[in-house]
Design a protein around this motif. Sequence first.
Motif, PDB file in Angstrom:
ATOM      1  N   ARG A  86       0.814  -1.208   0.000  1.00 20.78           N
ATOM      2  CA  ARG A  86       0.000   0.000   0.000  1.00 20.78           C
ATOM      3  C   ARG A  86       0.849   1.260   0.000  1.00 20.78           C
ATOM      4  O   ARG A  86       0.378   2.338  -0.371  1.00 20.78           O
ATOM      5  N   VAL A  87       2.087   1.126   0.415  1.00 19.51           N
ATOM      6  CA  VAL A  87       2.998   2.278   0.435  1.00 19.51           C
ATOM      7  C   VAL A  87       3.760   2.405  -0.881  1.00 19.51           C
ATOM      8  O   VAL A  87       3.759   3.451  -1.522  1.00 19.51           O
ATOM      9  N   TRP A  88       4.402   1.312  -1.305  1.00 17.43           N
ATOM     10  CA  TRP A  88       5.264   1.434  -2.472  1.00 17.43           C
ATOM     11  C   TRP A  88       4.524   1.302  -3.803  1.00 17.43           C
ATOM     12  O   TRP A  88       5.129   1.495  -4.866  1.00 17.43           O
ATOM     13  N   VAL A  89       3.222   0.973  -3.786  1.00 18.25           N
ATOM     14  CA  VAL A  89       2.494   0.854  -5.047  1.00 18.25           C
ATOM     15  C   VAL A  89       2.390   2.192  -5.775  1.00 18.25           C
ATOM     16  O   VAL A  89       2.237   2.251  -6.997  1.00 18.25           O
ATOM     17  N   VAL A  90       2.480   3.296  -5.017  1.00 19.33           N
ATOM     18  CA  VAL A  90       2.376   4.615  -5.639  1.00 19.33           C
ATOM     19  C   VAL A  90       3.705   5.090  -6.204  1.00 19.33           C
ATOM     20  O   VAL A  90       3.782   6.191  -6.757  1.00 19.33           O
ATOM     21  N   LEU A  91       4.761   4.278  -6.062  1.00 25.89           N
ATOM     22  CA  LEU A  91       6.085   4.709  -6.519  1.00 25.89           C
ATOM     23  C   LEU A  91       6.127   5.086  -7.998  1.00 25.89           C
ATOM     24  O   LEU A  91       6.679   6.129  -8.357  1.00 25.89           O
ATOM     25  N   PRO A  92       5.569   4.273  -8.920  1.00 28.38           N
ATOM     26  CA  PRO A  92       5.603   4.689 -10.333  1.00 28.38           C
ATOM     27  C   PRO A  92       4.915   6.025 -10.586  1.00 28.38           C
ATOM     28  O   PRO A  92       5.300   6.771 -11.492  1.00 28.38           O
ATOM     29  N   TRP A  93       3.891   6.315  -9.796  1.00 29.64           N
ATOM     30  CA  TRP A  93       3.117   7.545 -10.001  1.00 29.64           C
ATOM     31  C   TRP A  93       3.923   8.785  -9.618  1.00 29.64           C
ATOM     32  O   TRP A  93       3.810   9.831 -10.267  1.00 29.64           O
ATOM     33  N   VAL A  94       4.734   8.689  -8.566  1.00 27.88           N
ATOM     34  CA  VAL A  94       5.455   9.869  -8.075  1.00 27.88           C
ATOM     35  C   VAL A  94       6.766  10.097  -8.813  1.00 27.88           C
ATOM     36  O   VAL A  94       7.396  11.146  -8.641  1.00 27.88           O
ATOM     37  N   ILE A  95       7.207   9.137  -9.620  1.00 24.84           N
ATOM     38  CA  ILE A  95       8.437   9.329 -10.391  1.00 24.84           C
ATOM     39  C   ILE A  95       8.171  10.336 -11.505  1.00 24.84           C
ATOM     40  O   ILE A  95       7.176  10.216 -12.226  1.00 24.84           O
ATOM     41  N   PRO A  96       9.029  11.338 -11.688  1.00 25.45           N
ATOM     42  CA  PRO A  96       8.830  12.307 -12.785  1.00 25.45           C
ATOM     43  C   PRO A  96       8.818  11.613 -14.146  1.00 25.45           C
ATOM     44  O   PRO A  96       9.475  10.586 -14.342  1.00 25.45           O
ATOM     45  N   THR A  97       8.076  12.185 -15.070  1.00 21.97           N
ATOM     46  CA  THR A  97       7.936  11.576 -16.394  1.00 21.97           C
ATOM     47  C   THR A  97       9.272  11.470 -17.109  1.00 21.97           C
ATOM     48  O   THR A  97       9.520  10.500 -17.838  1.00 21.97           O
ATOM     49  N   VAL A  98      10.149  12.448 -16.913  1.00 18.50           N
ATOM     50  CA  VAL A  98      11.479  12.390 -17.542  1.00 18.50           C
ATOM     51  C   VAL A  98      12.229  11.151 -17.064  1.00 18.50           C
ATOM     52  O   VAL A  98      12.839  10.424 -17.862  1.00 18.50           O
TER      53      VAL A  98
ATOM     54  N   VAL B 223       4.184   1.865 -21.189  1.00 22.66           N
ATOM     55  CA  VAL B 223       4.983   2.742 -20.319  1.00 22.66           C
ATOM     56  C   VAL B 223       4.088   3.762 -19.637  1.00 22.66           C
ATOM     57  O   VAL B 223       4.182   3.991 -18.419  1.00 22.66           O
ATOM     58  N   ASN B 224       3.197   4.388 -20.395  1.00 23.46           N
ATOM     59  CA  ASN B 224       2.294   5.386 -19.823  1.00 23.46           C
ATOM     60  C   ASN B 224       1.336   4.759 -18.809  1.00 23.46           C
ATOM     61  O   ASN B 224       1.045   5.359 -17.756  1.00 23.46           O
ATOM     62  N   SER B 225       0.843   3.561 -19.105  1.00 19.82           N
ATOM     63  CA  SER B 225      -0.065   2.886 -18.178  1.00 19.82           C
ATOM     64  C   SER B 225       0.656   2.516 -16.885  1.00 19.82           C
ATOM     65  O   SER B 225       0.087   2.632 -15.793  1.00 19.82           O
ATOM     66  N   TRP B 226       1.898   2.051 -16.993  1.00 20.35           N
ATOM     67  CA  TRP B 226       2.680   1.739 -15.797  1.00 20.35           C
ATOM     68  C   TRP B 226       2.878   2.985 -14.939  1.00 20.35           C
ATOM     69  O   TRP B 226       2.881   2.913 -13.707  1.00 20.35           O
ATOM     70  N   HIS B 227       3.022   4.127 -15.590  1.00 22.96           N
ATOM     71  CA  HIS B 227       3.276   5.374 -14.868  1.00 22.96           C
ATOM     72  C   HIS B 227       2.039   5.869 -14.125  1.00 22.96           C
ATOM     73  O   HIS B 227       2.148   6.409 -13.013  1.00 22.96           O
ATOM     74  N   TRP B 228       0.832   5.651 -14.695  1.00 21.35           N
ATOM     75  CA  TRP B 228      -0.359   6.289 -14.155  1.00 21.35           C
ATOM     76  C   TRP B 228      -1.348   5.349 -13.484  1.00 21.35           C
ATOM     77  O   TRP B 228      -2.272   5.815 -12.810  1.00 21.35           O
ATOM     78  N   PHE B 229      -1.198   4.024 -13.625  1.00 17.56           N
ATOM     79  CA  PHE B 229      -2.196   3.144 -13.030  1.00 17.56           C
ATOM     80  C   PHE B 229      -2.256   3.224 -11.504  1.00 17.56           C
ATOM     81  O   PHE B 229      -3.317   2.973 -10.921  1.00 17.56           O
ATOM     82  N   PRO B 230      -1.158   3.549 -10.773  1.00 18.76           N
ATOM     83  CA  PRO B 230      -1.291   3.629  -9.310  1.00 18.76           C
ATOM     84  C   PRO B 230      -2.332   4.634  -8.840  1.00 18.76           C
ATOM     85  O   PRO B 230      -2.965   4.425  -7.795  1.00 18.76           O
ATOM     86  N   LEU B 231      -2.511   5.730  -9.575  1.00 18.03           N
ATOM     87  CA  LEU B 231      -3.528   6.708  -9.190  1.00 18.03           C
ATOM     88  C   LEU B 231      -4.914   6.074  -9.199  1.00 18.03           C
ATOM     89  O   LEU B 231      -5.688   6.211  -8.235  1.00 18.03           O
ATOM     90  N   ALA B 232      -5.239   5.369 -10.258  1.00 17.88           N
ATOM     91  CA  ALA B 232      -6.549   4.696 -10.325  1.00 17.88           C
ATOM     92  C   ALA B 232      -6.638   3.594  -9.282  1.00 17.88           C
ATOM     93  O   ALA B 232      -7.713   3.366  -8.698  1.00 17.88           O
TER      94      ALA B 232
END
Length: 320
Positions: free
Chosen positions: A134-146, A191-200
């Motif tokens: 529950r803590v580290w699942v948001v890691l991909p979301w908080v990483i900058p897009t660059v 790549v985009n889905s991996w980056h944003w799926f934690p929010l959903a």
Amino acid sequence: MGAPDRSAPGRAPDSPAAPAPRSRTSRRRRRGGIKHDLFGYLLLTPILAVMALVLALPLVQAVLTSLRDERVIGSPSETVGFDTYLIILQDPAFWDALGRSGLWLLLNLAVQTVLAFGTALLLQRQGWWARTARVWVVLPWVIPTVAVAVIWQWMLNSNYGVITHAFAAIGIDLGSPFSDPGIALITVILVNSWHWFPLAAVVIYGALATVPVSVLEAAKVDGANAWQTFWAVTFPILQPVLFALGLVGSLWSFNVLDTILLTTGGGPAGATTTMPMYVYETAFDAFRSSQAAAASVLTVLVLGVAAALFVRFLRPKGSP
């Protein structure tokens, strides 16, 4: 002898009673409710003004620019009316980009929904690993897009990529996914889905926590299995949240530019050129600001129609 008539003089015995006057308490309560509503609207006025400045003014400026023949932004130009729109509508690249954006939207929505739902259901389980996740699942979301773009370019590099070598070990040659026109769009979507799926996933996990445990236990007592319980009990409760998430997420996903720009730049051979990339290239590579503005206005209209259809056909039952 009959019973004496005890009704009041001058009034028929069967006439209905006169309605009681409205109480002063009710009137005061209604006036208080109106004042409360006005106070709420007053508090919303600043944010509505900011939204009008941030959203309305750029849109008006884009419409005015689209009616002129402007090359470089801010350069002298003359009004040409709707000729700019005709140029855009006759451009095959515009329709290719629009169709590619539709594919981008649908695939992103599908992949992110599956990943988010699966993750949210796993996070509901008990155990130390679920609490940690529950803590580290948001890691991909908080990483900058660059950083996301650089990480995935390294991992998918045809020479030293970790993922490329892992697939090669089982006999699958990925080649260079970002440089292959056949799979470049799919690669960027993943790549985009991996980056944003934690929010959903976080939103769905929070919605799952609102499902009453007593209702789930009652369904289990009635003999429903996990799949039947989900579709008959859990999913209807989640529908309002999923509806809002799907609407906002779809509009958000459609306008993604940074991930595509940083990984493929719209290539190879235009294979990943979606509408945001088309507008960007038209404005800053071809120096046709008016045509880019016209494409932006047409995109807003398309998104407006799509959002209206989404609300019309996918709105949960019983919602206003």
